[in-house]
Scaffold this motif. Structure first.
Motif, PDB file in Angstrom:
ATOM      1  N   PHE B 581    -123.335  65.479   6.445  1.00  0.00           N
ATOM      2  CA  PHE B 581    -124.727  64.842   5.946  1.00  0.00           C
ATOM      3  C   PHE B 581    -125.245  64.330   7.219  1.00  0.00           C
ATOM      4  N   THR B 583    -128.675  61.418   7.790  1.00  0.00           N
ATOM      5  CA  THR B 583    -129.665  60.478   7.482  1.00  0.00           C
ATOM      6  C   THR B 583    -131.136  60.835   8.063  1.00  0.00           C
ATOM      7  N   GLY B 602    -131.452  57.644   3.204  1.00  0.00           N
ATOM      8  CA  GLY B 602    -130.253  57.168   4.041  1.00  0.00           C
ATOM      9  C   GLY B 602    -130.490  56.599   5.355  1.00  0.00           C
ATOM     10  N   LYS B 626    -130.651  59.016  -0.690  1.00  0.00           N
ATOM     11  CA  LYS B 626    -129.092  59.583  -0.083  1.00  0.00           C
ATOM     12  C   LYS B 626    -129.607  60.238   1.011  1.00  0.00           C
ATOM     13  N   PRO B 627    -128.678  60.458   2.027  1.00  0.00           N
ATOM     14  CA  PRO B 627    -128.858  61.356   3.123  1.00  0.00           C
ATOM     15  C   PRO B 627    -128.665  62.833   2.644  1.00  0.00           C
ATOM     16  N   VAL B 630    -125.460  65.601   1.187  1.00  0.00           N
ATOM     17  CA  VAL B 630    -124.385  65.150   0.396  1.00  0.00           C
ATOM     18  C   VAL B 630    -124.251  65.874  -0.920  1.00  0.00           C
TER      19      VAL B 630
END
Lengths: 99, 723
Positions: B581, B583, B602, B626-627, B630
């Motif tokens: 993942f 960010t 993220g 969220k990143p 994911v």
């Protein structure tokens, strides 16, 4: 990072301590791959876990994905610093965390 | 220095051999000594027993010979006397025949010694005066005349005979006397006148016995020691007289004594039944004949007296007696007809001489043998020692050769191993000893082979590493090339000041930054951090960067940034089995208004300064997003702020705040804010600001290894710009 395992039937408790950085994450994943067959309840005791790098987050993400298929996974006693990372990345939504 | 193997082996072989030889030598030596002693002892015993045996055997033989000797003597005398007896009895028989048949004979006149000379051995007739005075009738005369015919039988038949005669019961005597000198017989008148045979001892004995008898030894008128054999004769009227034969017993004895000399020291003697010595070769001493008769049975020599009794009793023996303090052998045998005993004495010395001779001889031979044996042993010992020395010399030279032989492979091995140690890995040890050394050599060969393989592997691995390193170096340049550079794209740009830099922890990194113009008025900026480091992160970074840029460039003007990011997330999340993942802080600045729209997926929030104030973190409103990667279908939030001219933003990845010094202490947000605020007062360019922060981090970290990618981007809005 140190990992202490305690198996009780289909419940596996892993006590993690130290830093889960990129290098440790490789061993952590190996350990998980070798331990999770037949486990329906996986509990991480994170009381001694002081740091989680992005690789560690990825490891947790992978194991969560696997445990979603064969049971459940819970992280307990997560320290504030680690929790901060989890929160900042939004992983607190993806992982089941118990205070 | 310690002994080398060759000397040690030599020492071992030598000491073993010498010890063995010494042990063997000692065993042989003691064996030989023992054999010598045994032989000497056995020889002594054998000599003693043999000499004893021979001594007793010789003594026994001597006794036997002695016994046989005296027996023979006794028998010889007996034989002689037996002849005499037969002669006497024959004469008596003839007399009987003559007297029985008187008519057949004519009277025969015999010389009268009174008146006529009588030659030696010539028969004569004598009558004493008393008889003549008594009257001689016709019958008597006739008988005398007829009896004269006996003279043919009276000739002495043996040289021992000194007289043969016939004595009548009527008192006359017909006799033939042998004179000692062979001359005419010499009679004394008195003798002839007084001689009456009937008065004589011999006559009386025979008449009384009625059979042949021998008289005791006596000395006759001629001085001869004589015995007389007398036997009666008969006529029709009965006893008619006695025939007598005188024997010179001394002659008989002498003859027998001369028959065979037995020993130099021997004494021969004849003992009567009364214990009297009758004859003896000894002239003086206990066994000599004495004038006065004495009884040997009462001799002071007790052992002699004892044996004398046995002799007198007619026994037969050989005994050891003591005479005059000397041990002598006394052998004796009886002469039954006379009641005598023949004795012979010989010194013990002489009897046992052969025995002693034999014993001494044997002992001498044994001694000789013993000495021969001893000298033989000495020779053998000498030869043995010489052989031992030769063997030792041989062993020493053999041991030297053998140890060299044994050590040669080791030396060869050492040389080979040295060669290998010098780097000649192609060297193969070729030792065909068939023992541990050969196996050692094989092990060395195997080791050399493994070493060579290993070195080759190492070389290959090193080459691989070099190759990978080179490839990574290329990859690094590629990655660096993928990151945009400010010039020449934004050279001459007046609306904003932008600078960025990325320092990967490894050759390639997972961080990236990006900026590009969406159109002439909008600037898009991205700072992102891929989970993990190295090649996987770099690859994922390429994907993420490309997807995000694609999504942003594909967006229509006015489209919400959240949708742009969500679209990129869906593309990235597809087939993301490895759960990588990233960010992302993605923002778009409108150069015309200074409005800065952004999505924080993220990522750590940037620092912002506004109106010349200090740098502060952009507050995160609500829950962070969220990143990317994911999962698919995530939604994001767009946020917004408005920048005035001179306001600046500082984006970074956590490699900055988590840079650790040598004590693993983190650099931290406070230090970052401090350095930014310190520099901000001078209104530096973004390039200078970033360089200053990098400098500060570098000073803080010191020698510690960089653990994470470090990415920074600075953006200052300068002025609204319209084209």
């Amino acid at each position: 990072m140190d990992i202490k395992k305690e198996q009780n039937g289909t419940t596996l408790t892993m006590a993690l301590s130290g830093r889960l950085d990129t290098v440790a994450a490789v061993d952590f994943e190996k350990e998980l791959n070798a331990s999770l067959d037949g486990v329906e309840s996986l509990i991480f005791d994170c009381a001694e876990l002081t740091y989680v790098a992005s690789s560690g987050l990825r490891s947790f993400l992978m194991v969560q994905k696997r445990m979603n298929k064969q049971g459940k996974m819970v992280m307990r006693h997560v320290q504030d610093a680690v929790m901060e990372v989890l929160t900042m990345t939004g992983f607190d939504d993806l992982l089941q965390i118990e205070k | 220095m310690k002994l080398d193997i060759r000397r040690r082996m030599l020492l071992l072989a030598l000491s073993g051999s010498i010890l063995s030889f010494l042990a063997l030598g000692l065993i042989i030596f003691f064996g030989v000594m023992s054999a010598r002693d045994t032989v000497a002892e056995r020889g002594r015993l054998l000599g003693a027993s043999a000499s004893n045996f021979v001594e007793s055997f010789a003594e026994d033989q001597a006794r036997r010979r002695l016994s046989a000797h005296v027996g023979e003597k006794a028998r010889h005398i007996e034989r002689e006397l037996e002849h005499t007896r037969r002669d006497a009895e024959e004469i008596a028989q003839t007399m009987k025949l003559i007297l029985a048949e008187k008519e057949k004979y004519l009277p025969r006149a015999l010389p009268d010694p009174h008146t006529e000379t009588v030659a030696s051995g010539e028969p004569y007739l004598n009558m004493s005066r008393a008889v003549a005075a008594g009257g001689v009738d016709e019958e008597m005369r006739r008988t005398m005349g007829i009896s004269g015919n006996i003279v043919d039988s009276l000739s002495p038949r043996s040289r021992f005979y000194t007289g043969v005669f016939v004595g009548s019961k009527d008192g006359w005597l017909i006799a033939a006397d042998v004179t000692p000198d062979g001359g005419p017989a010499k009679f004394s008148e008195k003798f002839l006148d007084s001689y009456d045979p009937r008065e004589m001892n011999w006559y009386k004995l025979a008449a009384a016995a009625g059979k042949t008898v021998f008289t005791e030894l006596y000395t006759d008128t001629n001085g001869n020691r004589c015995i007389t054999c007398a036997t009666p004769f008969y006529d029709e009227g009965g006893f008619a007289g006695v025939v007598g034969v005188d024997c010179n017993a001394e002659e008989i004895y002498q003859q027998t004594a001369d028959l065979e000399a037995f020993g130099k020291t021997s004494v021969k003697f004849v003992l009567s039944k009364n214990g009297e010595i009758l004859f003896s070769t000894q002239k003086e001493g206990p066994l000599a004949v004495t004038d006065v008769p004495r009884d040997l049975r009462t001799s002071e020599e007790q052992s002699l007296a004892l044996e004398a009794s046995a002799m007198a009793a007619g026994k037969n023996d050989v005994s050891l007696v003591t005479i005059g303090g000397q041990q002598v052998y006394l052998a004796y045998a009886p002469m039954e007809s006379l009641g005598w005993s023949f004795g012979s004495v010989i010194s013990q010395e002489e009897v046992t001489y052969p025995a002693r001779y034999a014993r001494d001889n044997i002992q001498g031979q044994m001694k000789e043998f013993s000495e021969d044996f001893r000298s033989l042993l000495q020779q053998l010992t000498g030869v043995g020692v010489a052989l031992l020395l030769l063997a030792l010399v041989a062993i020493v030279s053999l041991s030297v050769k053998a140890s060299s032989h044994f050590v040669r492979p080791i030396l060869s091995l050492t040389e080979g191993v040295n060669d290998i140690a010098q780097g000649n890995l192609d060297r193969k040890l070729d030792l065909r000893t068939g023992d541990e050394i050969e196996r050692l050599a094989e092990c060395v060969n195997a080791m050399t082979g493994n070493l060579k393989t290993h070195i080759e592997n190492l070389a290959r691995v090193t080459a691989d590493k070099e190759r990978i390193k080179a490839e990574l170096s290329v990859a690094q340049r590629i990655q660096a090339g993928m990151l945009p550079s400010v010039s020449p794209d934004f050279s001459g740009q007046t609306a904003f000041d932008l600078d960025a830099g990325m320092n990967p922890a490894k050759e390639v990194g997972g961080d990236f930054y990006d900026f590009y113009m969406l159109d002439e008025n909008r600037l898009a900026v991205t700072v992102a951090d891929v989970s993990g480091k190295g090649v996987p992160a770099a690859l994922f970074m390429v994907v993420a960067k490309t997807m995000l840029q694609n999504s942003a460039l594909a967006a229509k003007e006015g489209e919400n940034l959240a949708d742009v990011v969500a679209r990129a997330n869906d593309a990235i999340s597809k087939n993301n089995d490895q759960m990588m993942f990233v960010t992302v802080f993605f923002g778009v600045l409108d150069l015309r208004t200074g409005v800065f729209d952004y999505v924080n997926a993220g990522h750590n929030p940037p620092l912002a300064t506004s109106g010349g104030g200090p740098f502060a973190y952009l507050a995160v409103a609500g829950k962070p997003d969220k990143p990317l990667g994911v999962m698919e279908g995530l939604s994001f939030r767009q946020q917004s702020l408005t920048l005035a001219a001179g306001d600046a933003l500082f984006f970074y990845t956590d490699g900055v705040t988590e840079a650790a010094d040598e004590k693993a202490e983190l650099y931290g947000e406070e230090r970052l804010k401090a350095v930014l605020n310190r520099e901000a007062a001078a209104m530096p360019s973004m390039k200078e600001l970033i360089a200053a922060v990098r400098q500060d981090i570098s000073a803080y970290v010191g020698e510690a290894e960089q653990s994470d990618d470090i990415t920074m981007m600075g953006l200052r809005y300068l002025s609204a710009e319209t084209k």
